[in-house]
Write an enzyme that holds these catalytic residues in place. Structure first.
Site, PDB file in Angstrom:
ATOM      1  N   LYS A  87      60.717  51.752 130.671  1.00 21.37           N
ATOM      2  CA  LYS A  87      59.537  52.487 130.192  1.00 21.37           C
ATOM      3  C   LYS A  87      58.252  51.716 130.549  1.00 21.37           C
ATOM      4  O   LYS A  87      58.247  50.489 130.621  1.00 21.37           O
ATOM      5  CB  LYS A  87      59.606  52.659 128.666  1.00 21.37           C
ATOM      6  CG  LYS A  87      60.782  53.516 128.190  1.00 21.37           C
ATOM      7  CD  LYS A  87      60.607  54.967 128.585  1.00 21.37           C
ATOM      8  CE  LYS A  87      61.655  55.893 127.993  1.00 21.37           C
ATOM      9  NZ  LYS A  87      63.050  55.555 128.351  1.00 21.37           N
ATOM     10  N   HIS A 105      61.403  42.718 139.722  1.00 19.78           N
ATOM     11  CA  HIS A 105      61.575  43.963 140.480  1.00 19.78           C
ATOM     12  C   HIS A 105      62.483  43.675 141.675  1.00 19.78           C
ATOM     13  O   HIS A 105      62.262  42.682 142.389  1.00 19.78           O
ATOM     14  CB  HIS A 105      60.212  44.485 140.948  1.00 19.78           C
ATOM     15  CG  HIS A 105      60.293  45.790 141.661  1.00 19.78           C
ATOM     16  ND1 HIS A 105      60.522  46.990 141.008  1.00 19.78           N
ATOM     17  CD2 HIS A 105      60.240  46.083 142.978  1.00 19.78           C
ATOM     18  CE1 HIS A 105      60.582  47.963 141.904  1.00 19.78           C
ATOM     19  NE2 HIS A 105      60.419  47.440 143.113  1.00 19.78           N
TER      20      HIS A 105
HETATM   21  C1  GRF Z   1      67.486  44.711 137.912  1.00 17.01           C
HETATM   22  O1  GRF Z   1      67.831  45.077 139.228  1.00 17.01           O
HETATM   23  C2  GRF Z   1      66.004  44.479 137.819  1.00 17.01           C
HETATM   24  O2  GRF Z   1      65.428  43.996 139.009  1.00 17.01           O
HETATM   25  C3  GRF Z   1      65.480  45.854 137.552  1.00 17.01           C
HETATM   26  O3  GRF Z   1      66.439  46.460 136.699  1.00 17.01           O
HETATM   27  C4  GRF Z   1      67.707  45.854 136.933  1.00 17.01           C
HETATM   28  C5  GRF Z   1      68.241  45.360 135.623  1.00 17.01           C
HETATM   29  O4  GRF Z   1      69.545  44.958 135.791  1.00 17.01           O
HETATM   30  N1  GRF Z   1      64.171  45.811 136.949  1.00 17.01           N
HETATM   31  P1  GRF Z   1      70.262  44.214 134.554  1.00 17.01           P
HETATM   32  O5  GRF Z   1      70.207  45.168 133.374  1.00 17.01           O
HETATM   33  O6  GRF Z   1      69.505  42.949 134.281  1.00 17.01           O
HETATM   34  O7  GRF Z   1      71.670  43.951 135.041  1.00 17.01           O
END
Ligand code: GRF
Length: 202
Positions: A87, A105
């Protein structure tokens, strides 16, 4: 000791990587895990580490961002880490924690970022772009998706991949490394926000 709140939405592999990072053991304390739903698998990880969980949003049964702000301020949170939180963070919440919210990211911003660019959407776009490298970006959070000042990035070679899933797998491994490294630098007071860029001391 840096007090952290980690915001999640899904499986929580980045949360686990931070909680299990040997380099962070004596530098941070995760005081809260925050999700955008009443349950997500990452909450199981939080509970296994005896960390309180909170569910924020404007749906039934969730707390508001205003309530969350009070909770986190009372907890003395120094740094908020968005690790898969989907969000948009409200503007007044960002301002209440100016330059103390970071996001990870799974691509090399400013490319492949912004609204709708999350999870496999990112890796599909990278795959279809024919790019030969992808990578990870850790940046400060401002009022719009993925546009805050970049703190650190790391590339990964994807010249030989055959699917977006292969990109996702390679990028996630780097995420787990880079996020802990950035948190360590912040905990050691080695990150400085300047006019256009962020300086990180070695
Ligand atoms: C990761 O790929 C992160 O870069 C993105 O959302 C994903 C989260 O993965 N923002 P997790 O829940 O930490 O396994």
């Amino acid at each position: 000791m840096l007090s952290l709140a980690i915001f999640v939405s899904g499986r929580g592999s980045n949360l686990r990587a931070v909680l299990e990072s040997p380099k962070l053991k004596d530098l941070i304390k995760v005081e809260a895990v925050v999700g955008d739903k009443l349950y997500c698998p990452a909450f199981d990880t939080a509970k296994s580490f005896l960390i309180p969980v909170y569910s924020v949003g404007n749906k039934e049964g969730l707390i508001s961002f205003d309530e969350l702000k009070i909770i986190l301020k009372k907890s003395g949170i120094d740094l908020i880490v968005l690790a898969g939180f989907l969000k948009l963070i409200p503007e007044d919440f960002v301002k209440a924690f100016q330059n103390r919210i970071i996001n990870i990211h799974p691509a090399l911003l400013p490319s492949f970022g912004g609204t709708g660019m999350y999870g496999m959407n990112v890796h599909k776009a990278v795959f279809e772009s024919s790019a030969k490298v992808s990578g990870v970006s850790v940046h400060y959070v401002d009022e719009t998706y993925d546009t805050g000042k970049i703190i650190a990035q790391r590339c990964v070679d994807i010249s030989d991949v055959n699917s977006p899933e292969e990109i996702a797998e390679r990028v996630l491994r780097i995420e787990h490394q880079l996020l802990s490294e950035v948190i360590e630098k912040i905990a050691l007071g080695k990150v400085f926000v300047e006019k256009f860029r962020v300086r990180v001391e070695t």
